[in-house]
Design a protein around this motif. Structure first.
Motif: not given
Length: 264
Positions: A205-231
């Motif tokens: 899971c690659n993400f960043y903490i934005d300037k307001d402290g919120s989580i912004v997801i950049k990229e999810l790399n897993g074996p299946d989209k089902i697991l990526e969606d859960e992450a």
């Protein structure tokens, strides 16, 4: 679990680089593709730094390195249509390079623009990791090589983001790691569809903490989209954190954590 600042690094030989004079900052006259701006900006600084290293300086650096590596980190503040401030922070083991980098930054002029730019203070922080190869020559490490080396940034010149629960923690790093681990365990749910299909594995899971402290997801790399969606669902449930700052200026910071789905 560990977390880290993520930087896109390139590998360059120290010598034989093209010499080019840069006049303005930000480098919007050269880096005109918004989506690739950070990479372009960083490449300019890398080439400039490498161009400052003489054989004598290279020898000094290689003699002072610990475990065949050392980091060069600097941070500065500026405003749109204004020059870089003189209170530049820089950490490196060679004093001559430090002076030269500061001189380079201070000679940059604000890029003239007719656009209505947001007149707020902005901060920048860069980290370059030098390593020695088998021939005892210096290089700037690539992102892939740093991952192999399990290199971890020391967060120089940056107040890292943290959950409010860690505000008074003596060991802020350990507290942050425990916070993310606890959040994942508390919100973890193995998708039924993945259970039926026998799908398992690790989601990076690659993400960043934005300037307001919120989580912004950049990229999810897993074996299946089902697991990526859960992450993604798990990460989106993380409450806002206290944002990172450089010299008191809010900045965004990238993180990388794994979420593992394993069938018994």
């Amino acid at each position: 679990m560990r977390y880290q600042l993520i930087f896109l690094l390139f590998t360059f030989s120290l010598f034989g680089q093209e010499n080019k004079s840069y006049k303005y900052f930000p480098f919007t006259d050269i880096c005109n593709n918004e989506s690739d701006y950070f990479d372009c900006e960083r490449e300019i600084f890398e080439k400039e730094i490498l161009g400052l290293i003489t054989p004598e300086i290279e020898n000094d650096i290689t003699q002072k390195m610990i475990d065949n590596k050392t980091s060069l980190t600097f941070a500065f503040v500026y405003s749109p249509n204004k020059s870089i401030r003189e209170d530049i922070d820089i950490d490196f083991l060679n004093e001559e390079i430090k002076v030269k980098i500061i001189q380079f930054l201070l000679q940059l002029q604000p890029y003239p623009s007719d656009e209505n730019l947001e007149d707020t203070i902005k901060a920048k922080r860069f980290e370059f990791v030098f390593i020695k190869n088998s021939e005892n020559k210096l290089f700037i490490a690539s992102d892939e090589l740093l991952k192999e080396m399990k290199f971890k940034s020391e967060f120089k010149f940056i107040e890292r983001p943290y959950p409010i629960e860690c505000k008074n923690s003596i060991d802020i790093e350990s507290c942050i790691n425990k916070y993310f681990s606890s959040h994942i365990v508390k919100n973890f749910r193995y998708p039924n569809k993945a259970l039926r299909k026998g799908i398992q594995g690790k989601v990076e899971c690659n993400f960043y903490i934005d300037k307001d402290g919120s989580i912004v997801i950049k990229e999810l790399n897993g074996p299946d989209k089902i697991l990526e969606d859960e992450a993604k669902r798990i990460l989106n449930k993380i409450p806002k954190l206290v944002n990172a700052t450089i010299k008191g200026v809010p900045v965004k910071v990238s993180f990388s954590i794994p979420i593992t789905f394993k069938l018994d």
